[in-house]
Design an enzyme around this catalytic site. Structure first.
Site, PDB file in Angstrom:
ATOM      1  N   ASN A  24       0.876  -1.186   0.000  1.00  0.00           N
ATOM      2  CA  ASN A  24       0.000   0.000   0.000  1.00  0.00           C
ATOM      3  C   ASN A  24       0.907   1.228   0.000  1.00  0.00           C
ATOM      4  OD1 ASN A  24       0.573   0.764   2.818  1.00  0.00           O
ATOM      5  ND2 ASN A  24      -0.564  -1.102   3.293  1.00  0.00           N
ATOM      6  N   ASP A  34       1.506  -8.684   1.295  1.00  0.00           N
ATOM      7  CA  ASP A  34       2.289  -7.674   2.010  1.00  0.00           C
ATOM      8  C   ASP A  34       2.581  -8.136   3.441  1.00  0.00           C
ATOM      9  OD1 ASP A  34       3.494  -5.259   2.622  1.00  0.00           O
ATOM     10  OD2 ASP A  34       1.656  -4.060   2.566  1.00  0.00           O
ATOM     11  N   GLY A 119      -6.287  -8.961  -5.035  1.00  0.00           N
ATOM     12  CA  GLY A 119      -6.791  -9.449  -3.747  1.00  0.00           C
ATOM     13  C   GLY A 119      -7.662  -8.380  -3.107  1.00  0.00           C
TER      14      GLY A 119
HETATM   15  N1  AR6 Z   1       2.301 -15.483  -2.164  1.00  0.00           N
HETATM   16  C1  AR6 Z   1       1.776 -15.188  -3.367  1.00  0.00           C
HETATM   17  N2  AR6 Z   1       0.592 -14.565  -3.526  1.00  0.00           N
HETATM   18  C2  AR6 Z   1      -0.101 -14.227  -2.413  1.00  0.00           C
HETATM   19  C3  AR6 Z   1       0.365 -14.496  -1.112  1.00  0.00           C
HETATM   20  C4  AR6 Z   1       1.622 -15.158  -1.001  1.00  0.00           C
HETATM   21  N3  AR6 Z   1       2.158 -15.458   0.179  1.00  0.00           N
HETATM   22  N4  AR6 Z   1      -0.561 -14.043  -0.212  1.00  0.00           N
HETATM   23  C5  AR6 Z   1      -1.582 -13.515  -0.935  1.00  0.00           C
HETATM   24  N5  AR6 Z   1      -1.301 -13.633  -2.260  1.00  0.00           N
HETATM   25  P1  AR6 Z   1      -3.317  -8.823  -1.934  1.00  0.00           P
HETATM   26  P2  AR6 Z   1      -3.630  -6.279  -3.412  1.00  0.00           P
HETATM   27  C6  AR6 Z   1      -2.095 -13.232  -3.425  1.00  0.00           C
HETATM   28  O1  AR6 Z   1      -4.611  -8.605  -1.238  1.00  0.00           O
HETATM   29  O2  AR6 Z   1      -4.915  -6.737  -4.000  1.00  0.00           O
HETATM   30  C7  AR6 Z   1      -2.493  -5.392   1.601  1.00  0.00           C
HETATM   31  O3  AR6 Z   1      -3.134  -5.186   2.821  1.00  0.00           O
HETATM   32  C8  AR6 Z   1      -3.578 -13.016  -3.224  1.00  0.00           C
HETATM   33  O4  AR6 Z   1      -4.272 -14.256  -3.187  1.00  0.00           O
HETATM   34  O5  AR6 Z   1      -2.152  -9.295  -1.133  1.00  0.00           O
HETATM   35  O6  AR6 Z   1      -2.624  -5.608  -4.292  1.00  0.00           O
HETATM   36  C9  AR6 Z   1      -1.597  -4.235   1.211  1.00  0.00           C
HETATM   37  O7  AR6 Z   1      -0.992  -3.626   2.324  1.00  0.00           O
HETATM   38  C10 AR6 Z   1      -3.902 -12.231  -4.494  1.00  0.00           C
HETATM   39  O8  AR6 Z   1      -4.026 -13.118  -5.600  1.00  0.00           O
HETATM   40  O9  AR6 Z   1      -2.804  -7.452  -2.667  1.00  0.00           O
HETATM   41  C11 AR6 Z   1      -2.546  -3.306   0.525  1.00  0.00           C
HETATM   42  O10 AR6 Z   1      -3.274  -2.531   1.458  1.00  0.00           O
HETATM   43  C12 AR6 Z   1      -2.645 -11.383  -4.700  1.00  0.00           C
HETATM   44  O11 AR6 Z   1      -1.630 -11.986  -3.884  1.00  0.00           O
HETATM   45  C13 AR6 Z   1      -3.496  -4.244  -0.182  1.00  0.00           C
HETATM   46  O12 AR6 Z   1      -3.485  -5.458   0.592  1.00  0.00           O
HETATM   47  C14 AR6 Z   1      -2.789  -9.931  -4.277  1.00  0.00           C
HETATM   48  O13 AR6 Z   1      -3.585  -9.835  -3.124  1.00  0.00           O
HETATM   49  C15 AR6 Z   1      -3.018  -4.568  -1.580  1.00  0.00           C
HETATM   50  O14 AR6 Z   1      -4.009  -5.308  -2.229  1.00  0.00           O
END
Ligand code: AR6
Length: 175
Positions: A24, A34, A119
């Site tokens: 973020n 993250d 996500g």
């Molecule tokens: N390895 C690979 N992919 C992952 C993992 C992992 N360990 N964990 C989750 N994913 P998101 P965004 C996937 O929500 O949409 C945070 O709070 C997940 O299933 O992590 O960019 C930040 O601080 C999805 O497919 O990121 C921001 O506030 C993808 O990673 C916000 O979330 C992205 O999901 C960013 O949201």
């Protein structure tokens, strides 16, 4: 060697030179990937992130990887999906481009990406996958310094979306 691959897995375990964090704008950690990256890297990552003064959406900043297997983390805040008419596509494209550019500038050879913005930020995964695959594959075609880029998808549906996008891309002009 195939320079682009799509796998299912946990990005914190990647042994690439850098992993990309779907961050973020505060760069001070959060949930999803993250949170997982910060937990695995340890407190020192947060300390370094505090010195960066945040990051604009679509931009990217690099830190060390600390306790991760990857030497570096490239942090990029993706767009929050608001229906698609607010520049979300362009911002997502910038995330991938700026992350790859930063990897190249730092002499890195291998980079792993998560599916940025699909996500918590609710960007539709099929649309995001097309953008990601287009940017990454176009970059690899023009630049020979990066040896390998891996998309690490956390679930089967996400992996499928990226594989479909890659098949479509190969149908156009990938060699
Ligand atoms: N390895 C690979 N992919 C992952 C993992 C992992 N360990 N964990 C989750 N994913 P998101 P965004 C996937 O929500 O949409 C945070 O709070 C997940 O299933 O992590 O960019 C930040 O601080 C999805 O497919 O990121 C921001 O506030 C993808 O990673 C916000 O979330 C992205 O999901 C960013 O949201």
């Amino acid at each position: 060697m195939q320079r682009f691959s799509i796998v299912k897995g946990d990005i914190v375990k990647a042994k690439t030179d850098a992993i990309v964090n779907a961050a973020n704008t505060s760069l001070l950690g959060g949930g999803g990937v993250d949170g997982a990256i910060h937990r695995a890297a340890g407190e020192e990552l947060l300390e370094e992130c505090k010195s960066l003064n945040g990051c604009e959406r679509g931009e990217a900043k690099i830190t060390k990887g600390y306790n991760l297997k990857a030497n570096y983390v490239i942090h990029t805040p993706g767009p929050i999906w608001r229906g698609g008419k607010w520049g979300e596509d362009e911002l997502l494209k910038n995330c991938y481009e700026n992350s790859l550019r930063l990897a190249k500038e730092n002499g890195l050879k291998t980079v792993a990406f998560p599916s940025i913005s699909t996500g918590v930020y609710c960007f539709p995964v099929e649309r995001a996958a097309k953008i990601a695959v287009n940017v990454i594959c176009s970059f690899l075609q023009l630049d020979t310094s990066l040896e390998k880029v891996i998309m690490i998808c956390f679930d089967e549906d996400t992996k499928e979306a990226y594989i479909n996008a890659f098949e479509e891309y190969k149908g156009k002009d990938f060699v």
